[in-house]
Design a protein around this motif. Structure first.
Motif, PDB file in Angstrom:
ATOM      1  N   VAL A 121      13.261 -37.624  29.208  1.00 27.05           N
ATOM      2  CA  VAL A 121      13.485 -37.806  30.644  1.00 27.05           C
ATOM      3  C   VAL A 121      13.315 -36.489  31.389  1.00 27.05           C
ATOM      4  O   VAL A 121      12.740 -36.442  32.493  1.00 27.05           O
ATOM      5  CB  VAL A 121      14.882 -38.398  30.888  1.00 27.05           C
ATOM      6  N   LEU A 178       2.962 -40.340  30.869  1.00 25.65           N
ATOM      7  CA  LEU A 178       3.882 -41.418  31.218  1.00 25.65           C
ATOM      8  C   LEU A 178       4.000 -42.439  30.088  1.00 25.65           C
ATOM      9  O   LEU A 178       5.116 -42.832  29.704  1.00 25.65           O
ATOM     10  CB  LEU A 178       3.401 -42.102  32.498  1.00 25.65           C
ATOM     11  N   TRP A 179       2.870 -42.839  29.518  1.00 30.97           N
ATOM     12  CA  TRP A 179       2.902 -43.874  28.491  1.00 30.97           C
ATOM     13  C   TRP A 179       3.439 -43.358  27.163  1.00 30.97           C
ATOM     14  O   TRP A 179       4.137 -44.097  26.447  1.00 30.97           O
ATOM     15  CB  TRP A 179       1.518 -44.488  28.319  1.00 30.97           C
ATOM     16  N   THR A 184       5.655 -41.003  26.874  1.00 32.27           N
ATOM     17  CA  THR A 184       7.095 -40.868  27.096  1.00 32.27           C
ATOM     18  C   THR A 184       7.786 -42.212  26.982  1.00 32.27           C
ATOM     19  O   THR A 184       8.848 -42.336  26.349  1.00 32.27           O
ATOM     20  CB  THR A 184       7.362 -40.251  28.483  1.00 32.27           C
ATOM     21  N   ALA A 185       7.193 -43.239  27.597  1.00 32.72           N
ATOM     22  CA  ALA A 185       7.773 -44.579  27.516  1.00 32.72           C
ATOM     23  C   ALA A 185       7.802 -45.083  26.073  1.00 32.72           C
ATOM     24  O   ALA A 185       8.788 -45.692  25.631  1.00 32.72           O
ATOM     25  CB  ALA A 185       6.980 -45.545  28.393  1.00 32.72           C
ATOM     26  N   ALA A 186       6.751 -44.805  25.322  1.00 29.96           N
ATOM     27  CA  ALA A 186       6.691 -45.261  23.929  1.00 29.96           C
ATOM     28  C   ALA A 186       7.750 -44.570  23.079  1.00 29.96           C
ATOM     29  O   ALA A 186       8.423 -45.202  22.248  1.00 29.96           O
ATOM     30  CB  ALA A 186       5.298 -44.998  23.362  1.00 29.96           C
ATOM     31  N   ALA A 205      10.547 -43.234  24.174  1.00 27.99           N
ATOM     32  CA  ALA A 205      11.859 -43.695  24.626  1.00 27.99           C
ATOM     33  C   ALA A 205      12.203 -45.037  23.976  1.00 27.99           C
ATOM     34  O   ALA A 205      13.346 -45.262  23.546  1.00 27.99           O
ATOM     35  CB  ALA A 205      11.882 -43.815  26.141  1.00 27.99           C
ATOM     36  N   ALA A 206      11.217 -45.918  23.892  1.00 28.14           N
ATOM     37  CA  ALA A 206      11.440 -47.200  23.219  1.00 28.14           C
ATOM     38  C   ALA A 206      11.746 -46.983  21.737  1.00 28.14           C
ATOM     39  O   ALA A 206      12.627 -47.631  21.165  1.00 28.14           O
ATOM     40  CB  ALA A 206      10.207 -48.093  23.387  1.00 28.14           C
TER      41      ALA A 206
END
Length: 236
Positions: A152, A173-174, A176-178, A180-181
């Motif tokens: 974050v 962005l992607w 980071t999202a991956a 985080a998941a």
């Protein structure tokens, strides 16, 4: 141009267009800005983690994180960090040349590293005295929170603007999202409990982790505004 002209020239244009010089300057400023992002964010995160470990280790009868959990944490958090090189840069950083300042990096490291340490200490206290987590649960939850906060903070500190008003690069962005998941899912994957010492946390602890990470993002955003406003470089 003849060979002697090419050998003596500082710059050789491959087409009749001086705009390539302007584009070269812009690309150089973009590269410098993204390099500075990586150095500042990484040093502050590492500094905060070291302070947290140094403060809490003497107070706990066990390691806050196992060595293999630290290695996995670093590996997963480094994946989005690598993509900072392709991140978008705010227009104001491209309008004027930027300067390298070790003292500015040091101030950035200390301020935002200590913000991270405060969140870590809140995590330790809550897990130890509110949730009464056992060793495996404590290490699992802090692994998740530590990884999420590292992900974050990249999105928050990558810009001097309010983070929602500055679009990050698509790859950043992607990834980071991956990651985080992955941070939320890994403790529930069968077999990883033996491999990395995880224990599936309760949904109350998962909710606590998410709320704490959001609080950290807000605290970092507020600190960022104060940090840059005092240096005349606040959000545009």
């Amino acid at each position: 141009a003849v060979d002697v002209a090419r050998e003596s020239a500082d710059i050789v244009l491959l087409r009749r267009d001086l705009d390539v010089l302007r584009q070269g300057v812009i690309d150089g400023r973009r590269t410098f800005a993204n390099t500075l992002k990586y150095i500042s964010i990484t040093t502050s995160a590492n500094f905060g983690n070291m302070v947290s470990m140094a403060l809490v280790t003497p107070l706990l009868p066990f390691l806050p994180l196992l060595p293999k959990q630290i290695l996995l944490n670093n590996f997963l958090s480094d994946i989005p960090s690598i993509t900072i090189s392709s991140d978008n840069v705010d227009p104001e950083h491209l309008q004027v040349p930027q300067r390298w300042s070790v003292s500015e990096v040091q101030r950035f490291m200390i301020v935002f590293g200590l913000v991270s340490s405060v969140i870590d200490l809140m995590t330790f206290g809550a897990l130890r005295w509110i949730f009464h987590a056992d060793v495996a649960t404590f290490q699992t939850v802090w692994f998740t929170i530590s990884l999420l906060t590292e992900l974050v903070v990249v999105l928050v500190l990558r810009t001097r603007r309010f983070s929602l008003r500055s679009r990050p690069g698509t790859v950043l962005l992607w990834t980071t999202a991956a990651m985080a998941a992955a941070a939320l899912v890994l403790p529930f994957v069968p077999g990883l409990d033996m491999l990395f010492g995880f224990e599936a946390p309760s949904w109350q602890l998962v909710a606590f982790s998410v709320v704490l990470v959001l609080a950290y993002a807000l605290a970092t955003e507020l600190t960022k505004r104060v940090f840059y406003s005092r240096r005349g470089g606040g959000p545009a």
